[in-house]
Motif scaffolding. Structure first.
Motif, PDB file in Angstrom:
ATOM      1  N   THR A  52     -69.219   5.741  20.950  1.00 17.42           N
ATOM      2  CA  THR A  52     -69.495   4.703  20.151  1.00 17.42           C
ATOM      3  C   THR A  52     -70.945   3.920  21.063  1.00 17.42           C
ATOM      4  OG1 THR A  52     -67.400   4.405  19.689  1.00 17.42           O
ATOM      5  CG2 THR A  52     -68.723   2.488  19.979  1.00 17.42           C
ATOM      6  N   THR A  53     -71.881   3.659  20.153  1.00 16.35           N
ATOM      7  CA  THR A  53     -73.068   3.040  21.062  1.00 16.35           C
ATOM      8  C   THR A  53     -73.418   2.096  20.166  1.00 16.35           C
ATOM      9  OG1 THR A  53     -74.487   4.468  19.540  1.00 16.35           O
ATOM     10  CG2 THR A  53     -73.793   5.361  21.866  1.00 16.35           C
ATOM     11  N   ALA A  54     -74.164   1.101  20.698  1.00 19.23           N
ATOM     12  CA  ALA A  54     -74.962  -0.079  20.140  1.00 19.23           C
ATOM     13  C   ALA A  54     -76.263   0.372  19.193  1.00 19.23           C
ATOM     14  CB  ALA A  54     -75.237  -1.184  21.029  1.00 19.23           C
ATOM     15  N   ARG A  55     -76.347   0.263  18.062  1.00 14.12           N
ATOM     16  CA  ARG A  55     -77.346   0.469  17.078  1.00 14.12           C
ATOM     17  C   ARG A  55     -78.136  -0.468  16.842  1.00 14.12           C
ATOM     18  NH1 ARG A  55     -77.591   3.476  11.347  1.00 14.12           N
ATOM     19  NH2 ARG A  55     -79.578   3.142  11.193  1.00 14.12           N
ATOM     20  N   LEU A  56     -79.514  -0.524  17.129  1.00 20.68           N
ATOM     21  CA  LEU A  56     -80.543  -1.725  16.602  1.00 20.68           C
ATOM     22  C   LEU A  56     -80.258  -1.573  15.138  1.00 20.68           C
ATOM     23  CD1 LEU A  56     -82.091  -4.300  17.026  1.00 20.68           C
ATOM     24  CD2 LEU A  56     -84.122  -2.458  17.283  1.00 20.68           C
ATOM     25  N   LEU A  57     -80.273  -2.637  14.349  1.00 23.06           N
ATOM     26  CA  LEU A  57     -80.226  -2.405  12.799  1.00 23.06           C
ATOM     27  C   LEU A  57     -81.540  -2.921  12.162  1.00 23.06           C
ATOM     28  CD1 LEU A  57     -76.743  -4.189  12.194  1.00 23.06           C
ATOM     29  CD2 LEU A  57     -77.201  -1.859  11.859  1.00 23.06           C
ATOM     30  N   GLY A 115     -84.353 -15.121  13.693  1.00 25.36           N
ATOM     31  CA  GLY A 115     -85.102 -13.616  13.973  1.00 25.36           C
ATOM     32  C   GLY A 115     -84.640 -12.648  14.913  1.00 25.36           C
ATOM     33  N   LYS A 116     -83.308 -13.065  15.342  1.00 24.93           N
ATOM     34  CA  LYS A 116     -82.984 -12.197  16.455  1.00 24.93           C
ATOM     35  C   LYS A 116     -82.364 -10.662  16.193  1.00 24.93           C
ATOM     36  CE  LYS A 116     -81.603 -16.390  19.077  1.00 24.93           C
ATOM     37  NZ  LYS A 116     -80.547 -16.883  19.877  1.00 24.93           N
ATOM     38  N   PRO A 117     -82.767  -9.693  17.245  1.00 26.25           N
ATOM     39  CA  PRO A 117     -82.130  -8.654  16.677  1.00 26.25           C
ATOM     40  C   PRO A 117     -80.805  -8.604  16.338  1.00 26.25           C
ATOM     41  CG  PRO A 117     -83.410  -8.563  18.875  1.00 26.25           C
ATOM     42  CD  PRO A 117     -83.162 -10.189  18.388  1.00 26.25           C
ATOM     43  N   CYS A 118     -80.361  -7.538  15.350  1.00 26.30           N
ATOM     44  CA  CYS A 118     -78.812  -7.356  15.074  1.00 26.30           C
ATOM     45  C   CYS A 118     -78.498  -5.950  15.669  1.00 26.30           C
ATOM     46  CB  CYS A 118     -78.477  -7.413  13.743  1.00 26.30           C
ATOM     47  SG  CYS A 118     -78.612  -9.040  12.923  1.00 26.30           S
ATOM     48  N   TYR A 119     -77.243  -5.979  16.224  1.00 20.33           N
ATOM     49  CA  TYR A 119     -76.778  -4.396  16.760  1.00 20.33           C
ATOM     50  C   TYR A 119     -75.365  -4.250  16.171  1.00 20.33           C
ATOM     51  CZ  TYR A 119     -80.374  -5.053  20.153  1.00 20.33           C
ATOM     52  OH  TYR A 119     -81.725  -4.926  20.960  1.00 20.33           O
ATOM     53  N   LEU A 120     -75.175  -2.971  16.173  1.00 18.82           N
ATOM     54  CA  LEU A 120     -73.942  -2.464  15.418  1.00 18.82           C
ATOM     55  C   LEU A 120     -73.311  -1.488  16.402  1.00 18.82           C
ATOM     56  CD1 LEU A 120     -71.708  -2.069  13.080  1.00 18.82           C
ATOM     57  CD2 LEU A 120     -73.158  -0.295  12.326  1.00 18.82           C
ATOM     58  N   VAL A 121     -72.037  -2.099  16.957  1.00 19.62           N
ATOM     59  CA  VAL A 121     -71.392  -0.906  17.869  1.00 19.62           C
ATOM     60  C   VAL A 121     -70.774   0.207  16.935  1.00 19.62           C
ATOM     61  CG1 VAL A 121     -69.757  -0.434  19.407  1.00 19.62           C
ATOM     62  CG2 VAL A 121     -71.144  -2.766  19.538  1.00 19.62           C
ATOM     63  N   THR A 122     -71.175   1.365  17.007  1.00 19.60           N
ATOM     64  CA  THR A 122     -70.944   2.306  16.213  1.00 19.60           C
ATOM     65  C   THR A 122     -70.975   3.986  16.666  1.00 19.60           C
ATOM     66  OG1 THR A 122     -71.430   3.168  13.666  1.00 19.60           O
ATOM     67  CG2 THR A 122     -73.037   2.576  15.049  1.00 19.60           C
ATOM     68  N   ASP A 123     -70.103   4.756  16.016  1.00 22.86           N
ATOM     69  CA  ASP A 123     -70.336   6.144  16.219  1.00 22.86           C
ATOM     70  C   ASP A 123     -71.239   6.727  15.132  1.00 22.86           C
ATOM     71  OD1 ASP A 123     -69.001   6.238  13.873  1.00 22.86           O
ATOM     72  OD2 ASP A 123     -67.098   7.200  14.614  1.00 22.86           O
ATOM     73  N   GLY A 124     -72.030   5.845  14.475  1.00 26.69           N
ATOM     74  CA  GLY A 124     -72.709   6.567  13.521  1.00 26.69           C
ATOM     75  C   GLY A 124     -72.343   6.845  12.330  1.00 26.69           C
ATOM     76  N   ARG A 141     -81.601   5.565  20.110  1.00 30.28           N
ATOM     77  CA  ARG A 141     -80.441   6.740  19.673  1.00 30.28           C
ATOM     78  C   ARG A 141     -80.863   8.159  20.242  1.00 30.28           C
ATOM     79  NH1 ARG A 141     -79.575   6.024  13.538  1.00 30.28           N
ATOM     80  NH2 ARG A 141     -81.598   4.816  13.949  1.00 30.28           N
ATOM     81  N   LEU A 142     -82.013   8.565  20.240  1.00 32.72           N
ATOM     82  CA  LEU A 142     -82.462  10.001  20.721  1.00 32.72           C
ATOM     83  C   LEU A 142     -82.127   9.825  22.078  1.00 32.72           C
ATOM     84  CD1 LEU A 142     -85.713  10.819  18.936  1.00 32.72           C
ATOM     85  CD2 LEU A 142     -83.577  11.983  18.525  1.00 32.72           C
ATOM     86  N   ALA A 143     -82.417   8.728  22.952  1.00 27.70           N
ATOM     87  CA  ALA A 143     -82.130   8.641  24.385  1.00 27.70           C
ATOM     88  C   ALA A 143     -80.773   8.852  24.834  1.00 27.70           C
ATOM     89  CB  ALA A 143     -82.863   7.595  24.956  1.00 27.70           C
ATOM     90  N   GLU A 144     -79.996   8.224  23.996  1.00 30.96           N
ATOM     91  CA  GLU A 144     -78.621   8.354  24.275  1.00 30.96           C
ATOM     92  C   GLU A 144     -77.978   9.808  24.024  1.00 30.96           C
ATOM     93  OE1 GLU A 144     -76.826   5.332  21.695  1.00 30.96           O
ATOM     94  OE2 GLU A 144     -77.468   3.693  22.648  1.00 30.96           O
ATOM     95  N   ARG A 145     -78.534  10.553  23.114  1.00 31.92           N
ATOM     96  CA  ARG A 145     -77.985  11.811  22.974  1.00 31.92           C
ATOM     97  C   ARG A 145     -78.379  12.766  23.947  1.00 31.92           C
ATOM     98  NH1 ARG A 145     -79.715  13.008  16.568  1.00 31.92           N
ATOM     99  NH2 ARG A 145     -78.600  11.601  15.889  1.00 31.92           N
TER     100      ARG A 145
END
Length: 95
Positions: free
Chosen positions: A5-10, A17-26, A90-94
């Motif tokens: 599970t990681t935080a993804r910038l949506l 105007g603030k960034p939204c993140y989703l905690v997800t396994d993708g 997401r690439l860096a997390e992999r």
């Protein structure tokens, strides 16, 4: 993804105007919505590039037309930048 599970910038901004993140396994439905929206945003940016080439070649383009195009291109560049940040993270997390 690898099940973590990681935080993804949506690809959209939240309130103010603030960034939204989703905690997800993708693999969830919101991840698929985000993927689809990224594809739409990238397609719109590509379309704008084509329109810009046409407009720049047309020496009759008015300042108002160029300002409108520039405003849409700024929006598209912001979207593409957000997508690049998200995918790069997401690439860096992999690794």
């Amino acid at each position: 993804m690898n099940g973590r599970t990681t935080a993804r910038l949506l690809p959209w901004a939240g309130s103010e105007g603030k960034p939204c993140y989703l905690v997800t396994d993708g693999t969830g439905p919101l991840s698929r919505v985000a993927d689809a929206l990224e594809a739409v945003q990238l397609g719109m940016a590509a379309d704008l590039l084509g329109h810009a080439a046409d407009l720049m070649a047309d020496h009759r383009a008015t300042p108002a037309q160029l300002r409108f195009l520039l405003a849409r291109m700024r929006e598209a560049l912001a979207d593409v930048h957000r997508i690049a940040e998200s995918r790069g993270a997401r690439l860096a997390e992999r690794n």
